[in-house]
Design an enzyme around this catalytic site. Structure first.
Site, mmCIF file in Angstrom:
data_model
loop_
_atom_site.group_PDB
_atom_site.id
_atom_site.type_symbol
_atom_site.label_atom_id
_atom_site.label_comp_id
_atom_site.label_asym_id
_atom_site.label_seq_id
_atom_site.Cartn_x
_atom_site.Cartn_y
_atom_site.Cartn_z
ATOM 1 N N HIS A 250 0.918 -1.743 0.117
ATOM 2 C CA HIS A 250 0.011 -0.053 0.614
ATOM 3 C C HIS A 250 1.048 1.518 0.184
ATOM 4 C CE1 HIS A 250 -4.109 -1.805 0.365
ATOM 5 N NE2 HIS A 250 -3.519 -2.549 1.394
ATOM 6 N N ASP B 188 -0.493 -5.434 5.857
ATOM 7 C CA ASP B 188 -1.441 -6.159 5.299
ATOM 8 C C ASP B 188 -1.489 -6.486 3.704
ATOM 9 O OD1 ASP B 188 -2.354 -2.680 5.722
ATOM 10 O OD2 ASP B 188 -4.539 -3.321 4.124
ATOM 11 N N GLU B 189 -1.754 -7.038 3.135
ATOM 12 C CA GLU B 189 -2.357 -6.728 1.440
ATOM 13 C C GLU B 189 -0.509 -6.161 0.851
ATOM 14 O OE1 GLU B 189 -6.484 -6.212 1.243
ATOM 15 O OE2 GLU B 189 -5.685 -5.076 0.893
ATOM 16 N N ALA B 190 0.248 -7.374 1.127
ATOM 17 C CA ALA B 190 1.365 -6.790 0.434
ATOM 18 C C ALA B 190 1.931 -7.846 -0.897
ATOM 19 C CB ALA B 190 3.256 -6.880 0.913
ATOM 20 N N PHE B 191 0.976 -7.129 -1.522
ATOM 21 C CA PHE B 191 0.689 -8.639 -2.841
ATOM 22 C C PHE B 191 2.504 -8.572 -3.733
ATOM 23 C CE2 PHE B 191 -4.144 -7.542 -2.971
ATOM 24 C CZ PHE B 191 -4.476 -7.747 -1.702
#
Length: 488
Positions: A203, A260-263
């Site tokens: 993010h 969160d969400e460290a894609f």
């Protein structure tokens, strides 16, 4: 007696009412508490004084923390507590008891919170809110006995808090240090702790666009999801500067590092980043909070908090996402699906590490979900189709009330529950009225779940909260949703 959240004990205490009049006096025991008295007086439309005869008297006595006792007779209302915080919680009960004709029924109350952490996460990254608008949020939280405002200050869309050594992070819609201090001080006066979140290592598109070197030399798996590269030394200068500066600006004990969400970020890099970031935040003197994924680092301790957010039934559905997303976003969908496959192990991993768990499961605590029931105002029904996250199943206000903290399926047995926190994400929020539309009336029900230590029925809660609309409008929340569940 239309009080929300419902006190532990509240009962009539004889006949008659207390006449407040046009400008009730609020008496505090010492000059040290005169500031508190003025805030309470503002709630009641009156004035504050030290000692003397008064319609409302705040008295220090026995008790701990937020516990208070309230006695209202025809001669006056007396709040007794062992702390200023307890006095303020009792005063908000008095404020809710005031009728339209400026009287207070004679009652006795004994009260205190079920949970220590009762919060709201406000996404100011995707939709900027001015200092005055954030103060309105704080006023609403204080009225309903919330004690945490979690500010989601950074995300891919924008970085909202100015950092001295990294000036390109922020644009015109951002908070100066003085702005942030003003918010923190205003909240503290109302016994709300501000928890700042700097979301990383994912993010971070806004940060990497401002300082491309933070993304390292490798190309990200998709241009929209760069991450802070722990192999780049500049990353650690950046993280140390940011966390150190935010810690100094924040007198409260907590610092949220996101996580969160460290894609697309390889696990070994993610674990290395979170481990070192946890250490920097602790070294700054803070207790660390992170979204549930931080448990994948293996570096949590009993001093940390893991925030559970993936709700049962809200798991990522890649096939459904592919049906609606343009083809260029399909690689992102695959990255998200891979990350969500690990989600069921996150919270158990945090519990095994001894970390406390903060409950924010999207199923009942994400307030960017659309309403299922119509509004009694026809013009609001168009907004109901526009405001809120389209991928979530719409829910009625009654459904949002149908849970209890100790029965959340997302929280495993044996977890040390720190509390609950609602979250409002602002991808679909265009202005403050959209915020009001999503928060109210649902936020008041969450307050009852977090504060009241016994089950209450929808029917009873409905009769109490539906009388609060005049208060919402006085506080600047006139855009609230006129739910047919409540107002018919």
């Amino acid at each position: 007696m239309h009080v929300v959240p419902l006190p532990r004990h509240l009962s009539p205490a004889g006949q008659g009412v207390l006449e407040l009049g046009g400008s009730p006096r609020v008496a505090v025991p010492s000059g040290r508490l005169l500031g508190l008295g003025r805030i309470v007086a503002a709630l009641l439309g009156g004035s504050a004084q030290v000692g003397g005869e008064a319609e409302v008297t705040l008295t220090l006595g026995a008790g701990d923390g937020e516990e208070y006792e309230l006695v209202v007779t025809a001669e006056g209302a007396t709040v007794t507590a062992g702390s200023a915080e307890g006095l303020f919680r009792g005063a908000t009960t008095v404020a809710q008891l005031v009728t339209e004709d400026r009287t207070v029924p004679c009652v006795r109350a004994g009260d205190g919170p079920a949970l220590a952490w009762r919060g709201l996460s406000l996404d100011v990254a995707r939709r900027f809110f001015t200092v005055e608008q954030v103060k309105r949020v704080i006023d609403l939280l204080a009225l309903y006995k919330f004690n945490v405002l979690h500010l989601h200050l950074t995300d891919s869309q924008a970085w909202r808090l100015r950092i001295s050594a990294w000036p390109r992070l922020t644009g015109p819609e951002s908070y100066t240090h003085d702005d942030y201090r003003e918010i923190v001080a205003y909240a503290a006066e109302r016994f709300v702790t501000v928890v700042p979140e700097i979301d990383m290592p994912g993010h971070v598109l806004a940060a990497v666009r401002a300082y491309p070197e933070l993304g390292g030399e490798d190309e990200p798996a998709h241009p929209l999801v760069p991450f802070l590269d722990p192999r780049a030394e500049v990353t650690w200068r950046f993280v140390a500067d940011v966390l150190g500066e935010v810690a100094v600006l924040t007198p409260g004990p907590y610092l949220h590092i996101g996580g969160d969400e460290a894609f697309g970020m390889p696990h070994e890099l993610y674990a290395a980043f979170v481990t070192r970031a946890l250490g920097l935040a602790r070294a700054a003197g803070k207790r660390v909070v992170g979204w549930q994924e931080v448990s994948r680092s293996g570096a949590l301790t009993s001093a940390d908090l893991a925030q559970c957010w993936v709700g049962d039934g809200d798991a990522f559905d890649p096939e459904a996402a592919r049906k609606t997303a343009p083809p260029q976003y399909h690689p992102l969908i695959d990255l998200a699906a891979a990350a969500f496959e690990q989600a069921p192990h996150d919270v158990p991993g945090a519990v095994a590490a001894g970390a406390a768990v903060l409950a924010s499961p999207s199923r009942v605590l994400y307030l960017d979900r659309r309403y299922a029931e119509p509004s009694v105002l026809e013009e609001q029904n168009e907004r109901r189709e526009r405001v809120g996250f389209a991928s979530y199943r719409p829910m009625t206000s009654r459904e949002y009330f149908g849970w209890r903290p100790g029965e959340l399926v997302e929280i495993p047995a044996g977890a040390r529950l720190a509390g609950v926190e609602a979250a409002i994400w602002c991808e679909t929020v265009g202005d403050f009225d959209d915020l009001a539309f999503l928060l109210l009336p649902r936020l008041a029900g969450i307050a009852e779940k977090a504060w009241t230590d016994r089950a209450t029925t929808w029917e009873d809660y409905r009769e109490r909260v539906r009388t609060h609309t005049a208060r919402w409008e006085r506080l600047g929340w006139g855009g609230y949703y006129r739910s047919a569940d409540l107002f018919t």
